[in-house]
Design a protein around this motif. Structure first.
Motif, mmCIF file in Angstrom:
data_model
loop_
_atom_site.group_PDB
_atom_site.id
_atom_site.type_symbol
_atom_site.label_atom_id
_atom_site.label_comp_id
_atom_site.label_asym_id
_atom_site.label_seq_id
_atom_site.Cartn_x
_atom_site.Cartn_y
_atom_site.Cartn_z
ATOM 1 N N PHE A 331 -4.743 -7.018 12.513
ATOM 2 C CA PHE A 331 -5.892 -6.541 12.828
ATOM 3 C C PHE A 331 -6.671 -7.548 11.588
ATOM 4 N N THR A 332 -6.702 -8.456 11.380
ATOM 5 C CA THR A 332 -7.755 -8.912 10.777
ATOM 6 C C THR A 332 -8.676 -9.920 11.181
ATOM 7 N N ALA A 333 -9.369 -10.438 11.370
ATOM 8 C CA ALA A 333 -10.471 -11.066 11.497
ATOM 9 C C ALA A 333 -11.095 -11.995 10.241
ATOM 10 N N PHE A 334 -10.924 -13.123 10.394
ATOM 11 C CA PHE A 334 -11.303 -14.127 9.623
ATOM 12 C C PHE A 334 -13.196 -13.937 10.213
ATOM 13 N N SER A 335 -13.133 -14.822 11.397
ATOM 14 C CA SER A 335 -14.345 -14.942 12.256
ATOM 15 C C SER A 335 -15.250 -14.443 11.961
ATOM 16 N N ARG A 343 -17.624 -4.374 12.362
ATOM 17 C CA ARG A 343 -18.224 -4.205 11.400
ATOM 18 C C ARG A 343 -19.253 -3.288 12.225
ATOM 19 N N LYS A 344 -19.834 -3.390 13.228
ATOM 20 C CA LYS A 344 -20.596 -2.736 14.227
ATOM 21 C C LYS A 344 -20.238 -1.639 14.799
ATOM 22 N N PRO A 358 -14.418 -2.709 18.548
ATOM 23 C CA PRO A 358 -14.561 -4.732 19.353
ATOM 24 C C PRO A 358 -13.434 -5.205 18.011
ATOM 25 N N TYR A 359 -12.438 -5.948 18.921
ATOM 26 C CA TYR A 359 -11.248 -6.962 18.875
ATOM 27 C C TYR A 359 -10.045 -5.665 18.324
ATOM 28 N N SER A 379 -13.707 -19.771 4.848
ATOM 29 C CA SER A 379 -14.580 -20.660 5.274
ATOM 30 C C SER A 379 -14.685 -20.364 6.272
ATOM 31 N N GLN A 380 -14.006 -19.637 7.505
ATOM 32 C CA GLN A 380 -14.360 -19.046 8.729
ATOM 33 C C GLN A 380 -15.202 -18.172 8.665
ATOM 34 N N SER A 381 -16.010 -17.500 7.735
ATOM 35 C CA SER A 381 -16.025 -15.713 8.364
ATOM 36 C C SER A 381 -17.628 -16.144 7.620
ATOM 37 N N GLY A 382 -18.142 -15.112 8.061
ATOM 38 C CA GLY A 382 -19.526 -14.948 8.274
ATOM 39 C C GLY A 382 -20.022 -13.750 7.281
#
Length: 554
Positions: A331-335, A343-344, A358-359, A379-382
């Motif tokens: 349940f973790t997002a790095f992208s 978040r949205k 989503p996801y 480092s892949q996160s935004g």
């Protein structure tokens, strides 16, 4: 280079079933679950569980809601035999739980099995023998007739021993081991011969279990096999049709789901897919797949992380971090794009009845997860993930342009460290960058005076360590302070671009988070400063000073 497989491997046979119905079915209820963690799962371990560990895992399975638990092969070892006796003699079996034991088709093993079960209130006796050609020819050197007769003779002995102990409520189960590679007509012949001996009734049904002992074909072929048997089994209304998929091709969960659509009523498997070779079907994944489609599985996985740690301790095997539902990272997002969508989606989910983020196929909170762990930063996160962590952990709401600005700072730190950045690390970065700068300017104190529509402000500031007293006026505290700071001439062409404020916390813990954006000559775009204080005016003036400091750094 791999060899030409067509010269070595025979394709799995298909089933002539042009009017198959399973593709049109939907799963609308959970099957009967049977855990074989203590038996099939145990025999696949580097070091089999001892009696105390088996008892611990048995109690865990009971708490999860399993009503049928295969506890042992009591004729195979003294440890297994003793466990069965402990469960019975010490009263560990709840009234709504039935233990199951397995035995091969051998008279001495069958008699030893019934000896282990003496005095049990309820029990399933699971008989099996291999039926597939390779086993008949190379392992046992038996004809079809001999294999069938072995099953029938063993079934007779089991019925006789069960009749001799009427104080136990017996359920009899038969598995043609290696069903998935057995000729269908022969599998049917053996199963019907066994139930002819047992004479089950709808009130006291027998279990016919059809294992993919070795998963040898695509899941649709297994489903066809199950539907064919479902249609042709004698005494079908007196039979619980069960499946036991293994995962040699990595598709055991799909095979089990399609088998249930094809007429199966019961599934045997293990928590997290433990078992021989690539494992038994994963009952956690199977159950939560149902859950994600709105079907109650009847098993309690509301604290899945704790369950995974408990099972790991019992079987000394890790649950993979990418394991469906249960892995630490699933349940973790790095992208960055994933984080932004989550978040949205989480924001839009508030007040909605049906889950649609989503996801995230299910709400992590339903299995004991927390939303802070959903988004993690490397480092892949935004900006979406960074914003989500700060907002969920600390109540910080960043303006969009500040999100972009701060994400660049975080990106550089993540690139330099090569490590994941936790919400605590992000908070430290945020404070150092936006809240705690003291050079060149530090706000010491302020006083306000309102005269009609004009606000007068007196500021005490330190600049390069020296205290200065400034005064200004404007149409509000921030505008007045802005004009007061012009006397310092800190940044040529400094312009006030924007101001935002947000409340954080509730009641007596509520504070204001203020944002000021400044522009300056030679600075692309703007820079932000933040102030966080229970008093909104103080927060606004702090934000202005922080923005001035960041602009002078730019």
């Amino acid at each position: 280079m791999l060899k030409d497989p067509s010269q070595k491997y025979r394709p799995a046979p298909t089933v002539d079933l042009p009017d198959r119905t399973w593709p049109q079915q939907r799963l609308t209820q959970a099957p009967v679950w049977m855990s074989t963690d203590l038996r099939d799962g145990n025999q696949a371990l580097f070091e089999p569980m001892d009696g105390a560990t088996k008892l611990r895992l048995f109690k865990t399975l009971v708490k999860l809601g399993f009503k049928e638990i295969e506890v042992a092969f009591p004729a195979a070892s003294q440890t297994d035999f003793d466990l069965v006796r402990t469960l019975i003699d010490d009263g560990h079996i709840p009234d709504d739980v039935t233990i199951e034991v397995i035995t091969q088709a051998r008279e001495d093993l069958i008699r030893r099995t019934f000896e282990a079960l003496r005095g049990a209130p309820r029990a399933i006796v699971h008989l099996y023998n291999a039926t597939a050609p390779a086993w008949r020819q190379w392992v046992f050197n038996m004809s079809q007739t001999e294999v069938r007769q072995l099953a029938v003779n063993s079934a007779r002995l089991i019925k006789q021993l069960a009749d001799e102990h009427p104080q136990t409520r017996w359920t009899l189960q038969y598995s043609p081991e290696t069903f998935s590679t057995t000729e269908l007509d022969f599998a049917l012949e053996v199963c019907n011969a066994v139930t002819e001996v047992w004479q089950p009734t709808p009130e006291n049904p027998a279990i016919i279990n059809l294992p993919a002992t070795v998963e040898a074909a695509t899941p649709n072929v297994y489903a066809d096999q199950i539907e064919w048997m479902h249609r042709h089994l004698a005494r079908r209304d007196a039979i619980v049709l069960s499946v036991h998929p293994h995962n040699d091709r990595g598709t055991a969960v799909a095979a089990a789901e399609l088998a249930l659509m094809a007429g199966a009523q019961r599934v045997e498997g293990c928590l997290f897919g433990n078992g021989e070779r690539t494992g038994n079907v994963d009952l956690v994944t199977l159950a939560l797949n149902l859950y994600s489609q709105g079907v109650s599985p009847g098993l309690d996985f509301s604290n899945l992380h704790a369950l995974a740690r408990e099972v790991e301790q019992c079987i000394s095997l890790p649950v993979h971090p990418r394991h469906p539902y249960a892995g630490d990272l699933v349940f973790t997002a790095f992208s960055g794009s994933h984080q932004d969508a989550i978040r949205k989606g989480m924001t839009a989910q508030a007040g909605q009845t049906l889950w649609a983020v989503p996801y995230l196929p299910i709400d992590p909170a339903d299995v004991g997860g927390n939303y802070e762990a959903v988004v993690r930063v490397n480092s892949q996160s935004g900006k979406g993930g960074i914003t989500y962590l700060l907002e969920s952990a600390y109540g910080l709401v960043l303006p969009r342009r500040a999100q972009i600005e701060f994400s660049g700072i975080v990106q550089r730190v993540a690139d330099d460290s090569g490590r994941e950045l936790t919400s605590g690390v992000l908070w430290d970065l945020f404070r150092a960058e936006y809240l705690e700068r003291t050079a060149p300017l530090e706000l010491v104190s302020h006083q306000l005076e309102e005269q009609g529509t004009v606000t007068h402000v007196s500021l005490a500031v330190k600049i390069h360590g020296q205290t200065r007293h400034l005064a200004g006026q404007g149409n509000g505290p921030l505008d007045a302070a802005w004009h007061a700071l012009q006397a310092l001439d800190l940044a040529p062409g400094m312009q006030l671009h924007g101001y935002e404020e947000h409340a954080t916390g509730q009641g007596s813990d509520a504070s204001a988070l203020a944002w000021v954006e400044l522009g300056g000559a030679g600075v692309a775009g703007g820079v932000h400063g933040a102030g966080w204080h229970p008093n909104l005016v103080t927060a606004s003036l702090q934000a202005l000073v922080q923005a001035v400091n960041r602009l002078n750094k730019a």
